[in-house]
Design a protein around this motif. Structure first.
Motif, short mmCIF file in Angstrom:
data_model
loop_
_atom_site.label_atom_id
_atom_site.label_comp_id
_atom_site.label_asym_id
_atom_site.label_seq_id
_atom_site.Cartn_x
_atom_site.Cartn_y
_atom_site.Cartn_z
N VAL A 70 30.65 -37.38 -54.57
CA VAL A 70 31.42 -38.04 -55.63
C VAL A 70 31.19 -39.10 -56.50
CG1 VAL A 70 33.73 -39.48 -55.28
CG2 VAL A 70 33.41 -37.50 -53.48
N ALA A 71 30.08 -40.01 -56.17
CA ALA A 71 29.69 -41.24 -57.05
C ALA A 71 28.76 -40.71 -58.17
CB ALA A 71 28.72 -41.63 -56.48
N THR A 94 29.92 -38.16 -59.82
CA THR A 94 31.61 -37.69 -60.68
C THR A 94 31.38 -39.05 -61.08
OG1 THR A 94 31.94 -36.18 -59.46
CG2 THR A 94 33.82 -36.74 -61.01
N GLN A 95 31.56 -40.28 -60.84
CA GLN A 95 32.27 -41.06 -61.46
C GLN A 95 31.58 -41.98 -62.25
OE1 GLN A 95 33.16 -43.46 -57.92
NE2 GLN A 95 35.29 -42.52 -57.45
N ARG A 96 30.42 -42.12 -62.04
CA ARG A 96 29.20 -43.05 -62.92
C ARG A 96 29.23 -41.48 -64.31
NH1 ARG A 96 25.79 -42.99 -58.39
NH2 ARG A 96 24.69 -41.03 -59.04
N ARG A 97 29.27 -40.70 -64.35
CA ARG A 97 28.92 -39.08 -65.21
C ARG A 97 31.03 -39.66 -66.14
NH1 ARG A 97 28.59 -35.70 -62.61
NH2 ARG A 97 30.81 -34.45 -62.74
N GLU A 98 32.26 -39.94 -65.17
CA GLU A 98 33.23 -40.52 -66.12
C GLU A 98 32.93 -41.39 -66.63
OE1 GLU A 98 36.05 -39.55 -63.50
OE2 GLU A 98 36.03 -37.62 -62.93
N ALA A 99 32.20 -42.17 -66.39
CA ALA A 99 32.08 -44.25 -66.32
C ALA A 99 30.88 -43.78 -67.77
CB ALA A 99 32.25 -45.04 -65.54
N GLN A 127 35.67 -40.77 -73.55
CA GLN A 127 36.43 -39.57 -73.56
C GLN A 127 37.72 -39.94 -74.35
OE1 GLN A 127 36.73 -37.37 -71.54
NE2 GLN A 127 35.85 -38.08 -70.25
#
Length: 418
Positions: free
Chosen positions: A346-347, A349-354, A358
């Motif tokens: 989960v961590a 994934t959050q770093r990749r989205e930030a 987008q």
């Protein structure tokens, strides 16, 4: 060397244990020397193992995967250990043979002497043989016969005696007690000695399995069983010493009372119960020794070097750091809980989205930054420059702002005539 045959006159236990000890020692030493002879099966297998190990090591060097200091020292240590134990009888005898066959007796002597266990200082087999002879004499004498009652007290004593389960049970109980005593003493010691002798005979072959990662478990299993046999011999010797401490004075007293023609109606059952209890204790000792030895594992350093080589051969060092981190977060790590693995995923994934930008998608229509022809418009209605990144329009800037007041067409013509 030919082992002596059974000599009944010398004592059954003594003759039996002398034969078993001779067979175990001869099997361990003779088997090793036969396998270590040049041209034997072991020497050919050891030569093949060493050639294969060095060839694989050389291929890794040719491919550019040179070992670090730890893995290099680890490889040389394995070669030295295998050569020392598989080809040198003095080294094998000192480190393995004497420890497995003579170590249990010395350890039992050091532990049993302070507590005063019979046979702790030596002579355990001879004292077992003396106890067996006492049981034989007691079986001949039996429990005796009840006295002829001459008064009311003797009549009451005879009538209150517990009857036998069936006729002849007391005779069977005395004989069964001797049989259990012999089985527990001889089988416990002989099984441990014979297993140790067999494993010592084929020990060099299992030592050679230490070279490769896929066969190292066979080497670990060999050490486990050999250590279990040594612990079983030690535990059996201690249990037999405790049994002798109980039954030696008791048998002497029973023989004295039977020689005086005293009736002992409860003696057969008591003797049978004592031998059954100590037979169960010996079985528990064997099981405990096996469980302790099964917990043996090689240190993690023995697995670190080959694991590093496997990682290099799989090309893991060429993976970028970011991809390696994402793959490490996605795949469950060995030895970690599932909850920790999910948290890491989960961590990541959050770093990749930030970190990724987008691009917002808009529906064509009013408020769309694209003009009538679909050409994107910049902020304020200007044509979009290709160098400017597309992104979400700030709030309040979706429509072009007016900088002049609205003027009608007639007002414009009037202004031109004037």
């Amino acid at each position: 060397m030919e082992c002596p045959a059974l000599v009944p006159e010398a004592g059954f236990v003594r003759s039996m244990m002398a034969f078993v000890d001779c067979q175990a020692a001869t099997l361990g030493a003779g088997g090793y020397q036969a396998l270590a002879t040049p041209g034997s099966t072991l020497s050919l297998a050891l030569t093949g193992f060493m050639t294969l190990f060095i060839a694989l090591f050389g291929y890794r060097l040719l491919l550019g995967y040179g070992p670090d200091l730890r893995s290099g020292m680890f490889s040389f240590a394995k070669i030295a250990i295998v050569l020392a134990l598989a080809t040198s009888w003095p080294a094998y005898r000192t480190l393995v043979y004497d420890v497995a066959l003579r170590g249990p007796a010395e350890l039992a002597t050091e532990i049993g002497a302070p507590s005063g266990l019979p046979g702790a200082g030596g002579g355990l087999v001879e004292r077992l043989d003396v106890a067996d002879q006492a049981m034989t004499a007691l079986a001949i004498l039996g429990e005796g016969h009840p006295p002829v009652p001459v008064d009311a007290n003797q009549v009451a004593a005879v009538t209150q005696t517990v009857p036998q389960p069936y006729p002849g049970f007391n005779t069977f109980a005395i004989g069964g007690a001797r049989m259990l005593f012999l089985v527990g003493a001889i089988a416990g010691l002989a099984a441990a000695r014979m297993i140790a002798g067999l494993l010592l005979a084929v020990g060099p072959l299992f030592v050679a399995f230490l070279l490769f990662e896929n066969t190292r478990s066979l080497f670990e299993g060999w050490i486990r069983v050999l250590a279990g046999a040594a612990l079983a011999a030690f535990g059996t010797a201690v249990a037999l010493g405790a049994e002798l401490a109980l039954i030696e004075p008791w048998l002497t007293q029973l023989l004295a009372r039977r020689t005086a023609d005293e009736w002992l109606p409860g003696m057969p059952v008591e003797l049978l119960v004592v031998t059954i209890v100590f037979a169960v204790i010996i079985l528990a000792m064997l099981y405990g020794a096996a469980r302790i030895a099964w917990g043996f594992r090689l240190a993690p350093i023995w697995h670190a070097g080959p694991g590093r080589v496997v990682e290099m051969l799989q090309g893991r060092d060429a993976v970028p750091a970011g991809a390696a981190g994402a793959a490490g977060a996605a795949a469950p790590a060995e030895g970690r809980s599932r909850a920790a693995t999910v948290v890491d995923a989960v961590a990541a994934t959050q770093r990749r989205e930030a970190g990724n930008t987008q691009v917002a998608a808009y529906t064509p229509g009013r408020g769309d930054p694209a003009g009538p022809g679909g050409r994107p418009q910049a902020h304020g209605g200007r044509p979009h420059d290709a160098s400017e990144p597309l992104g979400p329009v700030p709030l309040g800037q979706s429509f072009p702002r007016r900088t002049r007041g609205r003027v009608s067409a007639s007002a414009g013509r009037r202004d031109r005539r004037t």
